[in-house]
Scaffold this active site. Structure first.
Site, PDB file in Angstrom:
ATOM      1  CD  GLU A   1      -3.050  -1.147   2.150  1.00 32.72           C
ATOM      2  OE1 GLU A   1      -4.195  -1.553   1.844  1.00 32.72           O
ATOM      3  OE2 GLU A   1      -2.760  -0.716   3.282  1.00 32.72           O
TER       4      GLU A   1
ATOM      5  CD  GLU B   1      -3.947  -5.601   1.940  1.00 35.81           C
ATOM      6  OE1 GLU B   1      -4.796  -5.057   2.679  1.00 35.81           O
ATOM      7  OE2 GLU B   1      -2.713  -5.417   2.041  1.00 35.81           O
TER       8      GLU B   1
END
Length: 494
Positions: free
Chosen positions: A191, A302
């Site tokens: 991320e 995710e």
């Protein structure tokens, strides 16, 4: 099209002039025989769609006493997921998670030794593995990208930091290769919306230093490519950002700053954190990325959705919101949300969906923030660790429209792929001019390395190979159905 005899004459002439060694001449002659034995393009099945699960916590939970059950019987959790269609396992890797030394029995997890064990378990089930380099000693996410403590003294010395990063990734992957557990996919950072490898001071800000950021990413990528060259393995490189709404501008920034040698755009998408972005809007984001970067795949690395609002321990749960169309929280609504997400990802040309920590059940052990799990209400198991059926895991073996028929699609008869040796150009032609926007092409070499890719913009598209070495190439034309036409060609540079 040029004949096989013409190609053979060209290769023979090159050999006589000393331009080709005998082994190359023999190999190319063999390739000609192979290529011209195929009078029409070859139809390939659709690319594998990834039904993934992040299983980073499993080893730790089992050491903490967790046992998983299906139909009342204890069962290895990797067996459970394999039996329900899982074909990708994602695993996080921390540099030196020394904070584990003060938890539970002091055993460290998500370090190299732990990851090595997990990859072996996944490969025993014939699952591909996505290794997630967090590039930190602890959790990396859109708000936190702390440099490992081992590199803190050089965090502001970019050349030395690059050297440390390169050696870390190169040595880690080389070690895994030596143990026959090299992953198929590698993620550079987790991320990474605000960059990677930041000092404690910089970690408090949101200013992206792109010259530094790009240099670090390209260093990490070069380390992966070096392992590929040393081992002969193919490793797909993933860049991972959070939130479909942030993906387009961030990937554009990577591209504009020279970070282009990667294979997959990874996205985090959770309704709880990324609302009001819908499943449909996530699909639109994937389509936009595929149109803008036709040489890149897009993977939801995710996601997560709760099956209950209840808790089973003293650790606060990290997500709680449910979409009004998939409410209240229940095992079947969790399943249906995931099925609908996967359908849209498939229809949008995405590579797959990976669920985050579906096995993170409660235990007597502690995290940094409390006893138990922060995600037991979003796993695929009830509070006694029994697989929920019906329930979320069923999204993996739902009968999606993943066409793998060996029968030619209707558009196959509309396609012509040819090679003009004098001009050194590939020509892709479609009889149906209205459908050009539905197709993407790629040109790869004999071991699958991609050289050129793009989207058809006209009924006839020319692609030049003038700047590429002689050899066997494969022209791939992929339609919306996922089926691919492949045409082998021999490209020869005098």
């Amino acid at each position: 099209m040029i004949s096989s005899s013409s190609f053979q004459k060209a290769i023979d002439l090159a050999y006589l002039k000393g331009l080709l060694p005998i082994n190359t001449r023999t190999k190319m002659s063999f390739m000609i025989t192979l290529i011209f034995s195929l009078s029409t393009p070859l139809l390939l099945p659709a690319q594998t769609f990834y039904f993934g699960a992040d299983q980073s916590y499993v080893n730790e939970l089992e050491d903490c006493g967790a046992t998983y059950f299906e139909n009342g019987e204890a069962k290895d959790v990797y067996d459970i997921f394999a039996d329900h269609g899982c074909n990708l396992v994602r695993l996080r890797l921390w540099h030196t998670p020394s904070w584990y030394d003060n938890l539970n029995d002091g055993q460290r997890y998500s370090d190299l030794a732990d990851v090595q064990k997990s990859i072996a378990r996944a490969k025993a089930q014939n699952m591909d593995v996505l290794l997630d380099f967090h590039l930190s000693d602890t959790w990396a996410d859109p708000s936190n990208q702390l440099v490992p403590a081992a590199w803190l003294d050089v965090v502001d010395d970019l050349p030395i930091l690059q050297d440390s990063l390169y050696n870390y990734i190169f040595n880690t992957l080389s070690t895994l290769h030596q143990e026959n557990v090299l992953p198929e996919l590698v993620q550079i950072g987790n991320e990474t919306n605000k960059g990677i490898l930041q000092s404690p001071t910089d970690n408090e800000t949101w200013a992206l230093d792109w010259p530094r950021n790009a240099a670090l990413f390209n260093t990490a990528i070069s380390a992966v490519r070096a392992v590929e060259n040393n081992t002969g393995a193919s490793i797909k490189i993933v860049l991972h950002v959070a939130d479909p709404d942030n993906t387009a501008w961030l990937i554009q920034a990577f591209h504009d700053n020279g970070v282009t040698d990667f294979d997959i755009i990874g996205i985090s998408y959770y309704w709880a954190w990324h609302q009001p972005t819908t499943i449909a809007q996530t699909g639109e984001a994937i389509e936009q990325l595929r149109d803008t970067y036709p040489d890149k795949e897009v993977l939801i690395v995710e996601t997560g959705y709760i099956w209950t609002n209840e808790s089973n321990d003293n650790a606060n749960n990290i997500i709680s919101a449910v979409h009004p169309d998939y409410s209240p929280a229940s095992p079947t609504n969790q399943r249906d949300w995931l099925i609908d997400l996967a359908k849209v990802v498939i229809e949008s040309g995405g590579l797959g969906v990976c669920y985050w920590e579906p096995s993170w059940v409660s235990s007597d052990c502690y995290t940094q923030w409390g006893q138990g799990s922060h995600q037991e209400h979003a796993t695929f198991f009830d509070f006694d660790n029994h697989l929920l059926l019906p329930g979320g895991i069923e999204w993996m073996n739902y009968p999606y429209d993943l066409t793998t028929s060996t029968q030619p699609p209707a558009w196959k008869e509309q396609v012509k792929i040819s090679y003009a040796p004098l001009e050194q150009q590939v020509q892709i032609s479609l009889n149906d001019h209205s459908s050009t926007s539905k197709f993407r092409y790629a040109i790869v070499d004999s071991i699958g390395r991609q050289y050129l890719a793009g989207k058809l913009t006209d009924a006839s598209t020319s692609v030049s190979l003038k700047n590429y070495p002689s050899g066997l190439y494969v022209v791939l034309l992929k339609g919306q159905s996922g089926l691919t036409i492949a045409q082998k060609i021999v490209h020869y540079v005098p």
